[in-house]
Design a protein around this motif. Structure first.
Motif, PDB file in Angstrom:
ATOM      1  N   PHE A  78      -9.216  14.231  10.322  1.00  0.00           N
ATOM      2  CA  PHE A  78      -8.391  13.250   9.023  1.00  0.00           C
ATOM      3  C   PHE A  78      -6.814  13.060   9.176  1.00  0.00           C
ATOM      4  CE2 PHE A  78     -12.799  14.628   7.041  1.00  0.00           C
ATOM      5  CZ  PHE A  78     -13.404  12.987   6.927  1.00  0.00           C
ATOM      6  N   TYR A  79      -6.328  12.011   9.904  1.00  0.00           N
ATOM      7  CA  TYR A  79      -4.941  11.871   9.410  1.00  0.00           C
ATOM      8  C   TYR A  79      -4.450  11.427   7.917  1.00  0.00           C
ATOM      9  CZ  TYR A  79      -4.445  13.673  13.744  1.00  0.00           C
ATOM     10  OH  TYR A  79      -5.047  14.743  14.824  1.00  0.00           O
ATOM     11  N   GLY A  80      -3.619  11.031   7.998  1.00  0.00           N
ATOM     12  CA  GLY A  80      -2.846  10.272   5.904  1.00  0.00           C
ATOM     13  C   GLY A  80      -0.876   9.407   6.724  1.00  0.00           C
ATOM     14  N   GLU A 137      -0.072  10.621  15.471  1.00  0.00           N
ATOM     15  CA  GLU A 137       0.663  10.848  15.639  1.00  0.00           C
ATOM     16  C   GLU A 137       2.212  10.538  15.496  1.00  0.00           C
ATOM     17  OE1 GLU A 137      -0.357  14.102  17.129  1.00  0.00           O
ATOM     18  OE2 GLU A 137      -1.798  14.996  15.382  1.00  0.00           O
ATOM     19  N   LYS A 138       2.355   9.799  16.936  1.00  0.00           N
ATOM     20  CA  LYS A 138       3.565   8.881  16.955  1.00  0.00           C
ATOM     21  C   LYS A 138       3.994   7.606  15.959  1.00  0.00           C
ATOM     22  CE  LYS A 138       5.438   5.968  20.626  1.00  0.00           C
ATOM     23  NZ  LYS A 138       5.609   5.710  22.431  1.00  0.00           N
ATOM     24  N   LEU A 139       2.782   7.488  15.472  1.00  0.00           N
ATOM     25  CA  LEU A 139       3.313   6.292  14.511  1.00  0.00           C
ATOM     26  C   LEU A 139       3.276   7.135  12.875  1.00  0.00           C
ATOM     27  CD1 LEU A 139       0.376   3.851  15.199  1.00  0.00           C
ATOM     28  CD2 LEU A 139       2.714   3.495  15.186  1.00  0.00           C
ATOM     29  N   GLY A 140       3.358   8.584  12.954  1.00  0.00           N
ATOM     30  CA  GLY A 140       3.860   8.961  11.578  1.00  0.00           C
ATOM     31  C   GLY A 140       2.855   9.493  10.526  1.00  0.00           C
ATOM     32  N   PHE A 141       1.213   9.399  11.364  1.00  0.00           N
ATOM     33  CA  PHE A 141       0.220   9.992  10.708  1.00  0.00           C
ATOM     34  C   PHE A 141       0.174  11.469  10.919  1.00  0.00           C
ATOM     35  CE2 PHE A 141      -1.720   5.935  11.111  1.00  0.00           C
ATOM     36  CZ  PHE A 141      -2.304   5.626  10.550  1.00  0.00           C
ATOM     37  N   ARG A 142       0.105  12.463   9.068  1.00  0.00           N
ATOM     38  CA  ARG A 142      -0.512  13.502   9.538  1.00  0.00           C
ATOM     39  C   ARG A 142      -1.648  14.438   9.623  1.00  0.00           C
ATOM     40  NH1 ARG A 142       5.161  15.082   5.978  1.00  0.00           N
ATOM     41  NH2 ARG A 142       6.685  13.326   6.424  1.00  0.00           N
ATOM     42  N   ARG A 143      -1.829  14.756  10.397  1.00  0.00           N
ATOM     43  CA  ARG A 143      -3.025  15.485  10.464  1.00  0.00           C
ATOM     44  C   ARG A 143      -3.312  16.482   9.071  1.00  0.00           C
ATOM     45  NH1 ARG A 143      -7.195  17.993  15.394  1.00  0.00           N
ATOM     46  NH2 ARG A 143      -9.146  18.833  14.056  1.00  0.00           N
ATOM     47  N   GLU A 144      -4.477  16.326   8.229  1.00  0.00           N
ATOM     48  CA  GLU A 144      -4.600  16.983   7.185  1.00  0.00           C
ATOM     49  C   GLU A 144      -6.497  17.468   6.805  1.00  0.00           C
ATOM     50  OE1 GLU A 144      -2.233  13.634   4.173  1.00  0.00           O
ATOM     51  OE2 GLU A 144      -4.590  13.149   4.642  1.00  0.00           O
ATOM     52  N   GLY A 145      -7.054  17.525   7.892  1.00  0.00           N
ATOM     53  CA  GLY A 145      -7.863  18.502   8.087  1.00  0.00           C
ATOM     54  C   GLY A 145      -9.395  18.326   9.013  1.00  0.00           C
ATOM     55  N   THR A 146     -10.189  19.148   8.721  1.00  0.00           N
ATOM     56  CA  THR A 146     -11.763  18.755   9.699  1.00  0.00           C
ATOM     57  C   THR A 146     -12.765  18.936   8.449  1.00  0.00           C
ATOM     58  OG1 THR A 146     -11.425  20.616  10.678  1.00  0.00           O
ATOM     59  CG2 THR A 146     -10.471  18.844  12.187  1.00  0.00           C
ATOM     60  N   LEU A 176       0.827  -1.029  -0.279  1.00  0.00           N
ATOM     61  CA  LEU A 176       0.177  -0.235   0.198  1.00  0.00           C
ATOM     62  C   LEU A 176       1.043   1.151   0.224  1.00  0.00           C
ATOM     63  CD1 LEU A 176      -2.831  -1.006   2.552  1.00  0.00           C
ATOM     64  CD2 LEU A 176      -3.094  -0.894  -0.319  1.00  0.00           C
ATOM     65  N   ASN A 177       0.298   2.517  -0.488  1.00  0.00           N
ATOM     66  CA  ASN A 177       0.629   3.741  -0.320  1.00  0.00           C
ATOM     67  C   ASN A 177       0.963   4.641   0.198  1.00  0.00           C
ATOM     68  OD1 ASN A 177       2.491   5.422  -1.824  1.00  0.00           O
ATOM     69  ND2 ASN A 177       1.265   6.910  -2.042  1.00  0.00           N
ATOM     70  N   ARG A 178      -0.661   4.481   1.124  1.00  0.00           N
ATOM     71  CA  ARG A 178      -1.773   5.418   1.296  1.00  0.00           C
ATOM     72  C   ARG A 178      -2.657   4.890   2.546  1.00  0.00           C
ATOM     73  NH1 ARG A 178      -2.278  10.754   2.282  1.00  0.00           N
ATOM     74  NH2 ARG A 178      -4.845  11.547   2.468  1.00  0.00           N
ATOM     75  N   ILE A 179      -2.713   5.113   4.170  1.00  0.00           N
ATOM     76  CA  ILE A 179      -3.717   4.428   4.821  1.00  0.00           C
ATOM     77  C   ILE A 179      -3.740   5.488   5.533  1.00  0.00           C
ATOM     78  CG2 ILE A 179      -3.937   3.678   6.742  1.00  0.00           C
ATOM     79  CD1 ILE A 179      -1.370   1.352   5.996  1.00  0.00           C
ATOM     80  N   GLU A 180      -4.991   5.896   5.601  1.00  0.00           N
ATOM     81  CA  GLU A 180      -6.121   7.068   6.604  1.00  0.00           C
ATOM     82  C   GLU A 180      -7.285   6.824   7.266  1.00  0.00           C
ATOM     83  OE1 GLU A 180      -7.183   8.988   1.305  1.00  0.00           O
ATOM     84  OE2 GLU A 180      -8.271   8.083   2.877  1.00  0.00           O
ATOM     85  N   ALA A 181      -6.782   7.280   8.197  1.00  0.00           N
ATOM     86  CA  ALA A 181      -7.961   7.502   9.617  1.00  0.00           C
ATOM     87  C   ALA A 181      -8.412   8.176   9.990  1.00  0.00           C
ATOM     88  CB  ALA A 181      -6.676   7.318  10.973  1.00  0.00           C
ATOM     89  N   ASP A 182      -9.755   8.216  10.237  1.00  0.00           N
ATOM     90  CA  ASP A 182     -10.798   9.792  10.835  1.00  0.00           C
ATOM     91  C   ASP A 182     -11.004   9.432  12.328  1.00  0.00           C
ATOM     92  OD1 ASP A 182     -13.805   9.011  10.751  1.00  0.00           O
ATOM     93  OD2 ASP A 182     -12.308   7.710   8.984  1.00  0.00           O
ATOM     94  N   ILE A 183     -11.365  10.356  13.453  1.00  0.00           N
ATOM     95  CA  ILE A 183     -11.374  10.201  14.812  1.00  0.00           C
ATOM     96  C   ILE A 183     -11.781  11.231  14.383  1.00  0.00           C
ATOM     97  CG2 ILE A 183      -9.201   8.808  14.932  1.00  0.00           C
ATOM     98  CD1 ILE A 183      -8.297  11.055  16.602  1.00  0.00           C
ATOM     99  N   ASP A 184     -12.369  11.342  16.274  1.00  0.00           N
ATOM    100  CA  ASP A 184     -12.721  13.040  16.666  1.00  0.00           C
ATOM    101  C   ASP A 184     -12.383  13.541  17.017  1.00  0.00           C
ATOM    102  OD1 ASP A 184     -14.234  14.636  18.882  1.00  0.00           O
ATOM    103  OD2 ASP A 184     -15.917  13.077  18.359  1.00  0.00           O
ATOM    104  N   PRO A 185     -11.869  14.525  17.383  1.00  0.00           N
ATOM    105  CA  PRO A 185     -10.410  15.555  17.634  1.00  0.00           C
ATOM    106  C   PRO A 185     -10.766  15.424  19.312  1.00  0.00           C
ATOM    107  CG  PRO A 185     -12.261  16.587  16.359  1.00  0.00           C
ATOM    108  CD  PRO A 185     -12.605  15.702  15.900  1.00  0.00           C
ATOM    109  N   ARG A 186     -11.693  15.130  19.835  1.00  0.00           N
ATOM    110  CA  ARG A 186     -11.497  15.161  21.209  1.00  0.00           C
ATOM    111  C   ARG A 186     -10.866  14.732  21.440  1.00  0.00           C
ATOM    112  NH1 ARG A 186     -18.161  15.858  22.308  1.00  0.00           N
ATOM    113  NH2 ARG A 186     -18.266  13.947  20.526  1.00  0.00           N
TER     114      ARG A 186
END
Length: 206
Positions: free
Chosen positions: A178-180, A153-162, A134-144
């Motif tokens: 949203f994180y990628g 973020e510890k795993l290297g994901f970057r926040r990309e928007g809300t 795979l080239n990209r993995i996404e995650a979405d979470i409640d910002p709270r």
């Protein structure tokens, strides 16, 4: 267009120092209900707390069918010493052309704060990038959900928007963050140990 990975009878078992990411067994149903029946665990989940064992059995059945179809790789996170299930993690929403999917995870509350979630996801993400290609993995979470944000973020994901008020859960409106994670971000970290991978030994059917 959503697609899938090649179907398998069972996914390989991924082993880390303390954990085994393995296919589900029927015996996992009680522990699954304990996880998803806990209001604290599903506080920021997209559905409410489970109320009966049939919901756990349905998750196991869904995972088994998805192994065959290739649309969902869902693992039981189990302690290596006891083989007891303490969480779940999965890859789903595959897009073949873009080599992309989505990440999901949950951990029993008794095992929070001990590094288990990070250890499990290190194994799963490494497998996703280096074996599933795979080239990209996404995650979405409640910002709270600050703990989940720190983990990603510890795993290297970057926040990309809300996206505001994307969900209405537990009677309240909830936003999505949203994180990628790109494979090159993952490789640049250079700190991950690849898990040992062994063929599964559990029977597909009871």
């Amino acid at each position: 267009m959503s697609a899938s990975l090649p179907p398998v009878s069972l996914p390989p078992v991924l082993r880390t120092a303390r954990l085994a990411l393995r296919p589900f067994s029927d015996a996992d149903a009680v522990d699954l209900l304990g996880i998803f029946g806990d209001p604290e665990v599903v506080r920021y989940w997209s559905t409410g707390a489970w109320t009966g064992i049939a919901q756990a059995e349905a998750m196991i059945a869904e995972a088994r069918q998805a192994y065959r179809d290739g649309g969902l790789y869902r693992y039981a996170i189990a302690l290596r010493e006891t083989d007891r299930l303490i969480g779940v993690c999965n890859l789903r929403g595959f897009f073949d052309q873009n080599r992309r999917c989505e990440l999901g995870y949950a951990l029993a509350r008794d095992h929070w704060g001990q590094g288990y979630a990070g250890e499990a996801l290190e194994a799963l993400l490494g497998h996703a990038f280096h074996v599933l290609d795979l080239n990209r993995i996404e995650a979405d979470i409640d910002p709270r959900n600050e703990a989940s944000a720190r983990l990603l973020e510890k795993l290297g994901f970057r926040r990309e928007g809300t996206m505001p008020e994307r969900w209405i859960v537990h009677g309240e409106k909830a936003d999505t963050a949203f994180y990628g994670l790109l494979r090159r971000y993952w490789d640049e970290r250079g700190t991950s140990e690849r898990p040992s991978v062994r063929p599964p030994t559990l029977p597909l059917e009871p």
